[in-house]
Design a protein around this motif. Sequence first.
Motif, short mmCIF file in Angstrom:
data_model
loop_
_atom_site.label_atom_id
_atom_site.label_comp_id
_atom_site.label_asym_id
_atom_site.label_seq_id
_atom_site.Cartn_x
_atom_site.Cartn_y
_atom_site.Cartn_z
N GLU A 128 11.36 -24.77 -10.01
CA GLU A 128 11.39 -25.71 -8.80
C GLU A 128 11.40 -25.35 -7.72
OE1 GLU A 128 14.69 -24.74 -12.36
OE2 GLU A 128 13.14 -23.76 -11.25
N LEU A 129 10.20 -23.76 -7.43
CA LEU A 129 10.01 -23.47 -6.45
C LEU A 129 8.18 -23.45 -5.97
CD1 LEU A 129 12.26 -20.34 -5.81
CD2 LEU A 129 12.07 -22.68 -4.05
N ASP A 130 7.90 -24.10 -7.71
CA ASP A 130 6.24 -24.38 -7.74
C ASP A 130 5.23 -23.27 -7.98
OD1 ASP A 130 4.47 -26.28 -8.12
OD2 ASP A 130 3.72 -25.78 -5.80
N HIS A 131 6.65 -22.49 -8.90
CA HIS A 131 6.06 -21.33 -9.41
C HIS A 131 5.38 -20.52 -8.40
CE1 HIS A 131 6.33 -24.27 -12.62
NE2 HIS A 131 6.95 -22.60 -13.81
N SER A 132 5.91 -20.55 -7.71
CA SER A 132 6.11 -19.54 -6.22
C SER A 132 5.85 -18.28 -6.62
CB SER A 132 6.18 -19.39 -4.95
OG SER A 132 7.12 -20.22 -4.51
N VAL A 133 5.79 -16.75 -6.33
CA VAL A 133 6.51 -15.28 -6.41
C VAL A 133 6.36 -14.85 -4.80
CG1 VAL A 133 6.26 -13.76 -7.82
CG2 VAL A 133 5.60 -15.60 -8.82
N HIS A 134 7.79 -14.14 -5.12
CA HIS A 134 7.76 -13.63 -3.43
C HIS A 134 8.72 -12.49 -3.83
CE1 HIS A 134 7.91 -17.79 -2.20
NE2 HIS A 134 7.13 -17.15 -0.46
N VAL A 135 7.79 -11.60 -3.45
CA VAL A 135 7.74 -9.60 -4.36
C VAL A 135 8.80 -8.88 -3.07
CG1 VAL A 135 7.60 -7.22 -5.52
CG2 VAL A 135 7.19 -9.88 -6.47
N GLU A 136 9.52 -8.82 -2.97
CA GLU A 136 9.99 -7.70 -2.25
C GLU A 136 10.20 -5.91 -1.77
OE1 GLU A 136 12.96 -9.02 1.53
OE2 GLU A 136 13.15 -10.59 0.56
N VAL A 137 9.31 -5.18 -2.10
CA VAL A 137 9.08 -3.84 -2.59
C VAL A 137 10.10 -2.57 -1.35
CG1 VAL A 137 7.58 -2.11 -3.38
CG2 VAL A 137 7.07 -5.16 -3.45
N PRO A 138 10.85 -2.67 -1.63
CA PRO A 138 11.35 -1.28 -0.88
C PRO A 138 11.38 -0.08 -1.36
CG PRO A 138 13.15 -2.01 -2.97
CD PRO A 138 11.57 -2.73 -2.74
N GLY A 139 11.32 1.05 -0.94
CA GLY A 139 11.11 2.23 -1.17
C GLY A 139 9.84 2.71 -0.66
N LEU A 140 8.47 2.14 0.23
CA LEU A 140 7.16 2.66 0.67
C LEU A 140 6.71 3.77 1.64
CD1 LEU A 140 5.36 -0.61 -0.13
CD2 LEU A 140 5.73 1.03 -1.67
N GLY A 141 6.42 4.14 1.62
CA GLY A 141 5.87 4.99 2.95
C GLY A 141 5.38 4.15 4.10
N ALA A 142 5.42 5.39 5.06
CA ALA A 142 5.38 4.06 6.77
C ALA A 142 4.55 4.42 7.13
CB ALA A 142 6.86 4.31 7.89
N ASP A 143 3.33 3.19 7.40
CA ASP A 143 1.82 3.26 8.66
C ASP A 143 1.16 3.61 6.92
OD1 ASP A 143 0.38 2.53 10.21
OD2 ASP A 143 0.38 4.89 11.02
N ARG A 144 1.32 2.98 6.21
CA ARG A 144 0.60 3.42 4.70
C ARG A 144 -0.68 1.76 4.66
NH1 ARG A 144 1.79 8.18 1.74
NH2 ARG A 144 -0.71 7.73 0.35
N VAL A 145 -1.72 2.59 3.55
CA VAL A 145 -2.18 1.10 3.06
C VAL A 145 -1.77 1.34 1.69
CG1 VAL A 145 -4.71 0.06 2.36
CG2 VAL A 145 -4.23 1.17 4.77
N TYR A 146 -1.85 0.27 1.11
CA TYR A 146 -1.35 0.19 -0.15
C TYR A 146 -2.62 -1.69 -1.44
CZ TYR A 146 2.56 2.52 0.05
OH TYR A 146 3.44 4.30 0.34
N HIS A 147 -2.59 -1.18 -2.74
CA HIS A 147 -3.05 -2.18 -2.90
C HIS A 147 -2.80 -3.09 -4.26
CE1 HIS A 147 -6.81 -0.74 -0.97
NE2 HIS A 147 -6.38 0.42 -1.20
N TYR A 148 -2.72 -4.45 -4.31
CA TYR A 148 -1.18 -4.67 -5.04
C TYR A 148 -2.14 -5.65 -5.95
CZ TYR A 148 -1.29 -8.35 -1.35
OH TYR A 148 -1.65 -9.49 -1.09
N ARG A 149 -1.29 -6.09 -6.94
CA ARG A 149 -2.41 -7.40 -8.08
C ARG A 149 -1.14 -7.55 -8.51
NH1 ARG A 149 -5.87 -3.54 -12.09
NH2 ARG A 149 -3.92 -2.51 -12.75
N PHE A 150 -1.15 -8.78 -9.46
CA PHE A 150 -0.42 -10.03 -10.35
C PHE A 150 -0.53 -10.00 -11.58
CE2 PHE A 150 0.82 -10.78 -5.89
CZ PHE A 150 2.30 -11.03 -6.18
N ARG A 151 -0.49 -9.81 -12.76
CA ARG A 151 -0.55 -10.23 -13.98
C ARG A 151 0.51 -11.74 -14.62
NH1 ARG A 151 -3.32 -7.76 -17.64
NH2 ARG A 151 -2.89 -5.62 -16.32
N ALA A 152 -0.11 -12.50 -15.03
CA ALA A 152 0.30 -13.75 -15.65
C ALA A 152 0.17 -14.27 -17.69
CB ALA A 152 0.49 -14.61 -15.22
#
Length: 549
Positions: A128-152
């Motif tokens: 119904e949302l054209d298979h889009s994904v929106h993930v809100e990730v909490p609990g992280l450090g402030a002013d920090r660089v992160y890397h991310y990826r998805f798997r299907a």
Amino acid sequence: MTPAHRPSARREAGHAPELRAAARHLSRRGVLTATGAAAALAFSVNLPGTAHAAEADARRITEDPFTLGVASGDPLPGSVLLWTRLAPRPYEPGSGMPRARVRVQWELAHDARFTRVVRRGQATAHPELDHSVHVEVPGLGADRVYHYRFRAGSWISPVGRTRTAPLPGARPGELRLAAASCQAYHDGYFTAYGHLAAEDLHAVFHLGDYLYEYAVNATGGARAYTDRRLPAHFNRETVTLEDYRLRYGLYKSDPDLRAAHAAHPFVVTWDDHETENNYAGGTPENDVPPEEFLLRRAAAYRAYWENQPLRAPQRPTGPDMRLYRRLRFGRLAQFDILDTRQYRSDQAYGDGWQTPGPESEDPSRTMTGPEQERWLLDGWRDSRAVWNVVPQQVTFAQRRNVPTPDFKLSMDAWDGYPASRGRVLAGAAAAGIENLVVLTGDVHVGYAFDLKADFDDPASRTVGTELVATSIASGKDGADRPANWDNLTRANPHLRFYNGRRGYLRVTLTGEHARADFRTVPAVTTPGAPVTTAASFVTEAGDPGLKPV
């Protein structure tokens, strides 16, 4: 921005039958009830949880579903928003996905090799949302660089890089950002994004016209493809939800745009072309029933949210979407992101460049709507930031077209809403805002303006700065000095810089100054152009006014 040649007023061709039926139904109800009816009829019945789509096994996906890349957005001190959309065949209706929900895994790590994973989880890509994904990730450090990826299933997405904001009371030494706008696919390559991806930035602000509703022919317009042909359904104006979804698939398939999204978190706001050229609130550009236009707006807003790294509060309901919002980067900068399309009064005198008069100068006219205006001014009263930055869409400063008494002003820009502009500047003064920076897109050129207490008096006090980012591709290659350069610079003494090449704006904020670098490329109709800095300016904290570097 109004193009030199507008498309025809055609709207009915290409409408789905159910859209036409809903529009006819709405026309009987009348425009005052059209908003709620459009929401109920068009979209509220087609959301996850009501359609009860079956679940598909992600292991059965046989083609790469991550063709549109990954993105992050709206960084907070302890949270990031991650985005992707499953689209094995993005140029086809349905993007090659089944009409079923699919489970998607995500990971967030300190390093690009994912040897130090910080968070991982699972999300659902709904049809119904054209298979889009929106993930809100909490609990992280402030002013920090992160890397991310998805798997299907067995497929792994490209790796994205993002960054959280500093803590509210922090005083970061520097904030590096870029501003971009106006990326007409049919006008050229997104070469500037390839260069922007290589910049060392905290965030990118996209100021509107992320896509254009206009037709794209089989050879990609100015891109003049010889090795492939685009499907015929791109060669029409976007009207339906499927049209808009397909157009995002086309735009997001561009490798330079994907690289920029993967490199930096984006903060997005729209202008007109994400829906329709120069629309104003519920008023369309051309002669179609307003209630029918609201259905089109609902389709455009929904596709926008599906395809952008936006959080849950921005998810639309029918033709309404709360896009204006506030982000803070410690005590260094507050960003008040505006929406100057959804709530504005209709353009005066039929739009375009017109002689100002009683209609445009009517004090009741608004660019933001009263609620957003109050929100902006209240936010300034509470601000403790060194820099108060307003990312928004259309030119804020006065911009006369000729240096003679018979000048005209753009009715689509803030010049067509001078009372609204006056209230905003008065609110900034009342709140004691010393370091106001307005970030603007729309006009396909780079401008640097001193904002004046009285634009009609060049000697009046300078109260802030406006930096206008040129287009990524719209307008094709452009020129260092457009044909109206002499008239515009003579007519507007507060205009400190004017360049018509394509590119983006790089801004560096410190506790002492803001620096703007206008980054341009010589061509977009051929790929691979180099980037240079056309000009640089600084404005000192506590001393508004631009100085060349």
